[in-house]
Design a protein around this motif. Structure first.
Motif, PDB file in Angstrom:
ATOM      1  N   GLY A 323       3.165  -5.168   7.215  1.00 13.26           N
ATOM      2  CA  GLY A 323       3.630  -3.928   6.611  1.00 13.26           C
ATOM      3  C   GLY A 323       4.019  -4.108   5.150  1.00 13.26           C
ATOM      4  O   GLY A 323       3.670  -3.282   4.293  1.00 13.26           O
ATOM      5  N   LEU A 324       4.726  -5.196   4.847  1.00 14.03           N
ATOM      6  CA  LEU A 324       5.153  -5.441   3.469  1.00 14.03           C
ATOM      7  C   LEU A 324       3.964  -5.748   2.564  1.00 14.03           C
ATOM      8  O   LEU A 324       3.890  -5.263   1.425  1.00 14.03           O
ATOM      9  CB  LEU A 324       6.157  -6.595   3.435  1.00 14.03           C
ATOM     10  CG  LEU A 324       7.498  -6.327   4.143  1.00 14.03           C
ATOM     11  CD1 LEU A 324       8.355  -7.584   4.159  1.00 14.03           C
ATOM     12  CD2 LEU A 324       8.245  -5.184   3.459  1.00 14.03           C
ATOM     13  N   VAL A 325       3.022  -6.550   3.063  1.00 13.48           N
ATOM     14  CA  VAL A 325       1.820  -6.844   2.267  1.00 13.48           C
ATOM     15  C   VAL A 325       0.989  -5.576   2.081  1.00 13.48           C
ATOM     16  O   VAL A 325       0.420  -5.336   1.012  1.00 13.48           O
ATOM     17  CB  VAL A 325       1.002  -7.956   2.945  1.00 13.48           C
ATOM     18  CG1 VAL A 325      -0.355  -8.122   2.268  1.00 13.48           C
ATOM     19  CG2 VAL A 325       1.768  -9.271   2.913  1.00 13.48           C
ATOM     20  N   TRP A 326       0.936  -4.739   3.114  1.00 12.38           N
ATOM     21  CA  TRP A 326       0.216  -3.454   3.038  1.00 12.38           C
ATOM     22  C   TRP A 326       0.789  -2.615   1.893  1.00 12.38           C
ATOM     23  O   TRP A 326       0.036  -2.017   1.113  1.00 12.38           O
ATOM     24  CB  TRP A 326       0.363  -2.742   4.372  1.00 12.38           C
ATOM     25  CG  TRP A 326      -0.361  -1.431   4.510  1.00 12.38           C
ATOM     26  CD1 TRP A 326      -0.217  -0.312   3.724  1.00 12.38           C
ATOM     27  CD2 TRP A 326      -1.319  -1.081   5.516  1.00 12.38           C
ATOM     28  NE1 TRP A 326      -1.013   0.708   4.184  1.00 12.38           N
ATOM     29  CE2 TRP A 326      -1.704   0.261   5.285  1.00 12.38           C
ATOM     30  CE3 TRP A 326      -1.866  -1.757   6.608  1.00 12.38           C
ATOM     31  CZ2 TRP A 326      -2.626   0.921   6.089  1.00 12.38           C
ATOM     32  CZ3 TRP A 326      -2.791  -1.098   7.412  1.00 12.38           C
ATOM     33  CH2 TRP A 326      -3.166   0.221   7.154  1.00 12.38           C
ATOM     34  N   ILE A 327       2.110  -2.536   1.804  1.00 12.90           N
ATOM     35  CA  ILE A 327       2.736  -1.765   0.724  1.00 12.90           C
ATOM     36  C   ILE A 327       2.268  -2.272  -0.632  1.00 12.90           C
ATOM     37  O   ILE A 327       1.888  -1.490  -1.517  1.00 12.90           O
ATOM     38  CB  ILE A 327       4.269  -1.843   0.818  1.00 12.90           C
ATOM     39  CG1 ILE A 327       4.777  -1.152   2.085  1.00 12.90           C
ATOM     40  CG2 ILE A 327       4.922  -1.199  -0.416  1.00 12.90           C
ATOM     41  CD1 ILE A 327       6.256  -1.390   2.354  1.00 12.90           C
ATOM     42  N   ALA A 328       2.306  -3.597  -0.809  1.00 15.02           N
ATOM     43  CA  ALA A 328       1.922  -4.185  -2.097  1.00 15.02           C
ATOM     44  C   ALA A 328       0.463  -3.890  -2.429  1.00 15.02           C
ATOM     45  O   ALA A 328       0.126  -3.527  -3.570  1.00 15.02           O
ATOM     46  CB  ALA A 328       2.177  -5.698  -2.070  1.00 15.02           C
ATOM     47  N   ILE A 329      -0.421  -4.036  -1.441  1.00 14.02           N
ATOM     48  CA  ILE A 329      -1.842  -3.785  -1.669  1.00 14.02           C
ATOM     49  C   ILE A 329      -2.080  -2.319  -2.011  1.00 14.02           C
ATOM     50  O   ILE A 329      -2.828  -1.988  -2.944  1.00 14.02           O
ATOM     51  CB  ILE A 329      -2.650  -4.185  -0.419  1.00 14.02           C
ATOM     52  CG1 ILE A 329      -2.631  -5.701  -0.242  1.00 14.02           C
ATOM     53  CG2 ILE A 329      -4.088  -3.683  -0.518  1.00 14.02           C
ATOM     54  CD1 ILE A 329      -3.242  -6.178   1.069  1.00 14.02           C
ATOM     55  N   ALA A 330      -1.447  -1.415  -1.272  1.00 13.09           N
ATOM     56  CA  ALA A 330      -1.658   0.018  -1.490  1.00 13.09           C
ATOM     57  C   ALA A 330      -1.077   0.508  -2.802  1.00 13.09           C
ATOM     58  O   ALA A 330      -1.566   1.486  -3.389  1.00 13.09           O
ATOM     59  CB  ALA A 330      -1.072   0.810  -0.327  1.00 13.09           C
ATOM     60  N   LEU A 331      -0.016  -0.152  -3.264  1.00 16.22           N
ATOM     61  CA  LEU A 331       0.588   0.243  -4.539  1.00 16.22           C
ATOM     62  C   LEU A 331      -0.139  -0.350  -5.745  1.00 16.22           C
ATOM     63  O   LEU A 331       0.017   0.154  -6.863  1.00 16.22           O
ATOM     64  CB  LEU A 331       2.054  -0.200  -4.590  1.00 16.22           C
ATOM     65  CG  LEU A 331       3.067   0.671  -3.854  1.00 16.22           C
ATOM     66  CD1 LEU A 331       4.450   0.014  -3.887  1.00 16.22           C
ATOM     67  CD2 LEU A 331       3.148   2.062  -4.472  1.00 16.22           C
ATOM     68  N   ALA A 332      -0.917  -1.405  -5.538  1.00 12.77           N
ATOM     69  CA  ALA A 332      -1.528  -2.112  -6.669  1.00 12.77           C
ATOM     70  C   ALA A 332      -2.315  -1.195  -7.609  1.00 12.77           C
ATOM     71  O   ALA A 332      -2.143  -1.281  -8.835  1.00 12.77           O
ATOM     72  CB  ALA A 332      -2.410  -3.244  -6.139  1.00 12.77           C
ATOM     73  N   PRO A 333      -3.164  -0.272  -7.114  1.00 12.58           N
ATOM     74  CA  PRO A 333      -3.938   0.550  -8.054  1.00 12.58           C
ATOM     75  C   PRO A 333      -3.104   1.536  -8.867  1.00 12.58           C
ATOM     76  O   PRO A 333      -3.566   2.014  -9.906  1.00 12.58           O
ATOM     77  CB  PRO A 333      -4.915   1.298  -7.126  1.00 12.58           C
ATOM     78  CG  PRO A 333      -4.926   0.532  -5.852  1.00 12.58           C
ATOM     79  CD  PRO A 333      -3.561  -0.024  -5.710  1.00 12.58           C
ATOM     80  N   VAL A 334      -1.905   1.892  -8.382  1.00 13.14           N
ATOM     81  CA  VAL A 334      -1.090   2.902  -9.070  1.00 13.14           C
ATOM     82  C   VAL A 334       0.187   2.303  -9.645  1.00 13.14           C
ATOM     83  O   VAL A 334       1.074   3.036 -10.058  1.00 13.14           O
ATOM     84  CB  VAL A 334      -0.727   4.056  -8.106  1.00 13.14           C
ATOM     85  CG1 VAL A 334      -1.984   4.801  -7.684  1.00 13.14           C
ATOM     86  CG2 VAL A 334       0.019   3.548  -6.875  1.00 13.14           C
TER      87      VAL A 334
END
Length: 413
Positions: A323-334
């Motif tokens: 879940g924490l890695v998912w947040i980081a990956i999903a936020l990376a483009p924005v």
């Protein structure tokens, strides 16, 4: 309630929660970005020129490329003769589908009770309102639908060993759908890779065996990424995305990245306790420019804590780590770190990251559940009461917030 027991049809209950949280926005009009992209954009007002739909920028004067979303907009415009009602109905329907799909993913990773709790919180999450209440938020909903579908199907199919060609192609189609809905969809292969890496645990085969199994999947995934990027380059003539947000335009890359540390506490608050919501985030309230202050220190500490939690949890509670890695990956483009974005922070961009946040929260609930059960009936009732109270608070906050996007006269004040 014993672990593993749940109400008979969780999908229907979750869809009902999502509907209750979003139905107040069905009567909304065209507001804010809806005006240039839907109301005044001749491209989406016709269906007779597919080349025009797929060969145009998302913004009439911009560099974004979301042809699948634009195609859907054109269908909705034709179906409703330009009425906003159709756009909002589709948004609500997409939210219901995403909520049910999130449950299917969570149920693969968690026992029924924590999976349902995380899914209920996701279904009513107030930070979703901007993506649902505003017509153009459809790009976020559609992209997240495809990304969740890719991860959920990958985890199901991967249980039986390496994926066959048909399933690899299906995953590639899901990723392409996410990318053509919104640029954030480019992260989908990394979500698949993180699921493979973090959910293996101690009993997983060696890295060599796992990479051999996932290699063909990644080959097609990054082939799709390259093809989508080349299509974008051909249509737009440029690789760049949005124009840089005004507050960041005169900053060097190092200054921009350092400044964005001040956004980390806001991301954290909005993902885990979104009591206060607003349409615009930026200086001076969000101090991404100027000196290194308290908000930047707090942001750095949150990032360090998140990294430590991932390292600590990935073997013991891998869903929290995912879940924490998912947040980081999903936020990376924005995040304005890899590339400059057109916004500093927007609630609509937290739709996909919120899936990771609720997965992590579901992992926390799963870790705490044995202790709650062993603590006795009072502890179980208290935990159940708190969960119901938070879900109800999220539902009411979301329903209230939907009406802020009713029309421009209501929205801008």
């Amino acid at each position: 309630m014993k672990r593993g027991r749940l109400l008979g049809r969780p999908e229907l209950l979750l869809a009902a929660l999502a509907l209750a949280a979003s139905a107040a926005g069905i009567g909304n009009g065209f507001v804010y970005d809806d005006v240039p992209i839907l109301l005044r954009n001749a491209t989406v007002h016709q269906l007779t020129d597919p080349a025009g739909l797929w060969g145009s920028a998302y913004w009439p004067s911009g560099l974004l490329y979301r042809p699948l979303t634009v195609q859907l907009f054109a269908l909705e415009w034709a179906l409703g003769a330009g009425r906003p009602l159709v756009f909002h109905l589709v948004n609500v329907l997409l939210l219901l589908l995403v909520a049910v799909l999130f449950w299917r993913l969570a149920r693969r990773l968690l026992e029924p009770l924590p999976a349902f709790a995380a899914s209920a919180l996701f279904a009513v999450h107030p930070v979703h309102v901007e993506a649902v209440a505003n017509g153009v938020g459809q790009s976020e909903l559609l992209m997240t639908l495809f990304a969740l579908l890719a991860v959920e199907r990958y985890l199901v199919w991967r249980q039986n060993g390496p994926l066959g060609l048909r399933r690899r192609v299906a995953l590639a189609v899901f990723t392409l759908g996410a990318i053509l809905s919104k640029e954030t969809g480019y992260v989908t292969p990394f979500l698949l890779l993180s699921a493979e890496a973090l959910l293996g645990g101690r009993d997983a085969p060696s890295w060599r065996v796992r990479l051999r199994a996932m290699g063909p999947v990644l080959f097609l995934q990054f082939g799709v990424v390259l093809a989508a990027f080349l299509l974008r380059l051909i249509v737009l003539g440029a690789a760049a995305g949005e124009l840089t947000a005004p507050a960041l335009r005169n900053l060097s890359p190092v200054e921009r990245i350092t400044g964005m540390l001040a956004a980390v506490p806001q991301w954290t608050r909005l993902l885990f306790w979104p009591a206060h919501l607003q349409a615009e985030y930026g200086p001076p309230a969000l101090p991404v420019t100027g000196g290194f202050g308290l908000a930047h220190v707090l942001g750095l500490l949150i990032l360090l804590l998140a990294v430590a939690l991932v390292v600590w949890c990935w073997r013991i509670w891998p869903v929290i780590a995912l879940g924490l890695v998912w947040i980081a990956i999903a936020l990376a483009p924005v995040s304005n770190v890899l590339v400059a974005s057109g916004v500093i922070l927007a609630e609509r961009t937290l739709f996909l990251p919120s899936a990771g946040a609720m997965l992590a929260l579901g992992g926390v609930l799963a870790a705490a559940l044995p202790r709650i059960e062993s603590a006795g009936a009072l502890a179980r009732r208290t935990a159940a009461f708190l969960l119901v109270a938070v879900v109800l608070a999220g539902l009411l906050r979301s329903a209230e917030r939907q009406r802020v996007w009713r029309d421009e006269a209501t929205f801008f004040p």
